[in-house]
Write a protein that holds these residues in place. Sequence first.
Motif, PDB file in Angstrom:
ATOM      1  N   GLU A 256       0.812  -1.208   0.000  1.00 52.31           N
ATOM      2  CA  GLU A 256       0.000   0.000   0.000  1.00 52.31           C
ATOM      3  C   GLU A 256       0.853   1.269   0.000  1.00 52.31           C
ATOM      4  OE1 GLU A 256      -3.478  -0.159   2.630  1.00 52.31           O
ATOM      5  OE2 GLU A 256      -2.851  -2.204   3.145  1.00 52.31           O
ATOM      6  N   SER A 257       2.145   1.165  -0.314  1.00 57.18           N
ATOM      7  CA  SER A 257       3.024   2.339  -0.303  1.00 57.18           C
ATOM      8  C   SER A 257       2.648   3.294  -1.433  1.00 57.18           C
ATOM      9  CB  SER A 257       4.481   1.912  -0.444  1.00 57.18           C
ATOM     10  OG  SER A 257       4.699   1.277  -1.688  1.00 57.18           O
ATOM     11  N   PRO A 258       2.912   4.594  -1.267  1.00 53.54           N
ATOM     12  CA  PRO A 258       2.516   5.582  -2.285  1.00 53.54           C
ATOM     13  C   PRO A 258       3.185   5.383  -3.633  1.00 53.54           C
ATOM     14  CG  PRO A 258       3.004   6.661  -0.186  1.00 53.54           C
ATOM     15  CD  PRO A 258       3.451   5.247  -0.050  1.00 53.54           C
ATOM     16  N   ASN A 259       4.483   5.018  -3.616  1.00 54.65           N
ATOM     17  CA  ASN A 259       5.239   4.901  -4.864  1.00 54.65           C
ATOM     18  C   ASN A 259       5.775   3.494  -5.055  1.00 54.65           C
ATOM     19  OD1 ASN A 259       4.911   7.629  -5.551  1.00 54.65           O
ATOM     20  ND2 ASN A 259       6.702   8.219  -4.338  1.00 54.65           N
ATOM     21  N   ILE A 260       5.973   3.140  -6.304  1.00 51.46           N
ATOM     22  CA  ILE A 260       6.562   1.852  -6.677  1.00 51.46           C
ATOM     23  C   ILE A 260       7.550   2.107  -7.807  1.00 51.46           C
ATOM     24  CG2 ILE A 260       4.531   0.531  -5.989  1.00 51.46           C
ATOM     25  CD1 ILE A 260       3.717   0.442  -8.949  1.00 51.46           C
ATOM     26  N   GLY A 261       8.275   1.078  -8.207  1.00 48.42           N
ATOM     27  CA  GLY A 261       9.207   1.204  -9.317  1.00 48.42           C
ATOM     28  C   GLY A 261       8.669   0.547 -10.570  1.00 48.42           C
ATOM     29  N   ILE A 262       8.818   1.233 -11.711  1.00 51.43           N
ATOM     30  CA  ILE A 262       8.452   0.641 -13.003  1.00 51.43           C
ATOM     31  C   ILE A 262       9.713   0.166 -13.704  1.00 51.43           C
ATOM     32  CG2 ILE A 262       8.464   2.906 -14.145  1.00 51.43           C
ATOM     33  CD1 ILE A 262       6.332   1.804 -16.062  1.00 51.43           C
ATOM     34  N   TYR A 263       9.658  -1.017 -14.288  1.00 53.17           N
ATOM     35  CA  TYR A 263      10.751  -1.629 -15.041  1.00 53.17           C
ATOM     36  C   TYR A 263      10.181  -1.964 -16.416  1.00 53.17           C
ATOM     37  CZ  TYR A 263      14.364  -5.256 -16.095  1.00 53.17           C
ATOM     38  OH  TYR A 263      15.355  -6.036 -16.653  1.00 53.17           O
ATOM     39  N   LYS A 264      10.585  -1.188 -17.421  1.00 52.58           N
ATOM     40  CA  LYS A 264      10.057  -1.385 -18.769  1.00 52.58           C
ATOM     41  C   LYS A 264      11.152  -1.949 -19.660  1.00 52.58           C
ATOM     42  CE  LYS A 264       7.430   0.943 -22.427  1.00 52.58           C
ATOM     43  NZ  LYS A 264       6.845   2.233 -22.869  1.00 52.58           N
ATOM     44  N   LYS A 265      10.973  -3.197 -20.039  1.00 52.81           N
ATOM     45  CA  LYS A 265      11.936  -3.853 -20.918  1.00 52.81           C
ATOM     46  C   LYS A 265      11.647  -3.492 -22.367  1.00 52.81           C
ATOM     47  CE  LYS A 265      13.527  -8.387 -22.493  1.00 52.81           C
ATOM     48  NZ  LYS A 265      13.494  -7.954 -23.905  1.00 52.81           N
ATOM     49  N   GLY A 266      12.677  -3.059 -23.079  1.00 52.15           N
ATOM     50  CA  GLY A 266      12.525  -2.769 -24.495  1.00 52.15           C
ATOM     51  C   GLY A 266      12.810  -4.001 -25.333  1.00 52.15           C
ATOM     52  N   ALA A 267      13.186  -3.764 -26.582  1.00 49.10           N
ATOM     53  CA  ALA A 267      13.427  -4.865 -27.511  1.00 49.10           C
ATOM     54  C   ALA A 267      14.875  -5.331 -27.504  1.00 49.10           C
ATOM     55  CB  ALA A 267      13.035  -4.434 -28.932  1.00 49.10           C
ATOM     56  N   PHE A 268      15.666  -4.850 -26.537  1.00 48.64           N
ATOM     57  CA  PHE A 268      17.058  -5.276 -26.477  1.00 48.64           C
ATOM     58  C   PHE A 268      17.153  -6.706 -25.951  1.00 48.64           C
ATOM     59  CE2 PHE A 268      17.428  -0.603 -25.919  1.00 48.64           C
ATOM     60  CZ  PHE A 268      18.091  -0.351 -27.108  1.00 48.64           C
ATOM     61  N   GLU A 269      18.181  -7.400 -26.391  1.00 52.46           N
ATOM     62  CA  GLU A 269      18.342  -8.811 -26.076  1.00 52.46           C
ATOM     63  C   GLU A 269      18.722  -9.023 -24.609  1.00 52.46           C
ATOM     64  OE1 GLU A 269      20.999 -12.458 -28.005  1.00 52.46           O
ATOM     65  OE2 GLU A 269      21.028 -10.438 -28.843  1.00 52.46           O
ATOM     66  N   TRP A 270      19.560  -8.123 -24.082  1.00 47.96           N
ATOM     67  CA  TRP A 270      20.029  -8.253 -22.697  1.00 47.96           C
ATOM     68  C   TRP A 270      19.641  -6.984 -21.950  1.00 47.96           C
ATOM     69  CZ3 TRP A 270      21.319 -13.080 -23.028  1.00 47.96           C
ATOM     70  CH2 TRP A 270      21.913 -13.558 -24.191  1.00 47.96           C
ATOM     71  N   THR A 271      18.683  -7.084 -21.045  1.00 51.38           N
ATOM     72  CA  THR A 271      18.250  -5.910 -20.298  1.00 51.38           C
ATOM     73  C   THR A 271      18.221  -6.226 -18.815  1.00 51.38           C
ATOM     74  OG1 THR A 271      15.914  -6.506 -20.502  1.00 51.38           O
ATOM     75  CG2 THR A 271      16.825  -5.075 -22.200  1.00 51.38           C
ATOM     76  N   ASN A 272      18.617  -5.249 -18.015  1.00 51.71           N
ATOM     77  CA  ASN A 272      18.575  -5.394 -16.570  1.00 51.71           C
ATOM     78  C   ASN A 272      18.858  -4.043 -15.944  1.00 51.71           C
ATOM     79  OD1 ASN A 272      21.576  -5.105 -16.029  1.00 51.71           O
ATOM     80  ND2 ASN A 272      21.604  -6.949 -17.317  1.00 51.71           N
TER      81      ASN A 272
END
Length: 488
Positions: A349-365
Amino acid sequence: MKTMKMKIISGISFLMAALLLISCDPNEFDKSGLGLNSAPSDDSMAFTITPKADDPFRFILTNTTPTEGTVLITWKLGNGTVLQGQQVEAYYPLPGTYDLTLTITANNGQSAAKVEQVTQTETDYSFLDSPVLNFLSGGSDAVDGKTWVVDSLYRGHFGIGPAGGDWPEWWAANPLQKTGSGAYDDEFTFKLVEFVFDYKNNGDSYVKDYQKDLPYYSNPVEVDGVDCRVNYTPRPATWTVTERDGVNYLSFSSETPVFLGFDYGGSYEYRIDMINENEVHLSTIGGGPGDRWYNILIRKGYERPVIEKPIEARDLMDDFEGNGNIDWFIAEVEQFGAISNFAPVPINESPNIGIYKKGAFEWTNVAVTLDYRLDLSERNVFSMKVFMPGFNDYVTECNPGTDWLPTHNLMPQIDVKLHDSKLGGDAWTTQQVRGHILSEDQLGKWVELEFDFSDVADRTDFDKIVVQFGMEGHCNPGIFYMDDFMLK
């Protein structure tokens, strides 16, 4: 989130073609505000070149062309510098004959030009004492010049970010990532004598895919399935350093392209972001006007000192409310950062969270490299809350060429990896990975997970933490959410 500041060498009062713009607005003489309706005739073009009193290296350039108003008065000084104004001051610190061109452009786009030559017979030795020139060339005592190579073991030796930025926030090459591209055996020698630049590429070079068809290149071979290694024979070149608004720029003059390991296209003028005796960080606007490409070079033969990090047990946490102590490296994902919690329900129920948006790259982190090595002897379990949407496409396969993977689709998967950063691009060979694949009934809700490394609690070589959503080795995009990442 990560913020990288430029390290600009400032306070250096030199210009290969440095100038002080004396006049103000190029429309200064346009009292009507309409500008010149048509360009002046070639016969009427005129300007004066007046040596500055008691300074044999500076000249006052004054436009004397009769006009009622102008849209643009441009001076090309024949040494790589372009200025604007009715009257400017030119600086020629080195012997030579320079083609000086005045161009007047009317408001209808028409222009006229006049060329005169300026001959300089003396040398301003104070100019040759500039730190930037000496760092690049080794100074006047280095008869054979100074040779630089791509810093292939350093993360970000090639990179890309927005044109107005100052760090490669879109992509940064991992150590040795471009092995086989033809870039890592290139040598770049700067000589102070006559400003000779020797580009030795051992027969091949690395170029963007949109550059491979230039007439200078032949026999393109794809690297990473996109860009190319090409056969290329560079021709002799000279180099120039100019200063504008306190920032130093490196440029080249040659009949063929001159670049520093990777031909991105563009202007081939490099902003010097940082320089010292052993390394230089550069960036340039590439083939796309919105792109800034980054290069890191080191002196040939130089090895970065290995700094032994202490082994420590510290708190590690990011709650995306601004209370964390993790400085994530986010260049390999399309988007990462704090957003409002769209689902403030138990268990989060925290106000903020983190978004992780993976693109079309082969290796993402996303990752963090610590200034110490993890002491896992007592604290060795990481936890986080994750939200994996059901709307992601977890079925379609996209295979960019990683044949060693059995499948090539986005996965409802989260992995935490521990790496030894000293191994660079080979860190995966000693990594430890703990992961979870969510079941269908866990999608679309908050789930709290643990990543237990207690079975490797005796390891003391880990100083890098990697968080990866969606699995690797495929080009499928996806959106994920996380919160309250911590070492318990």
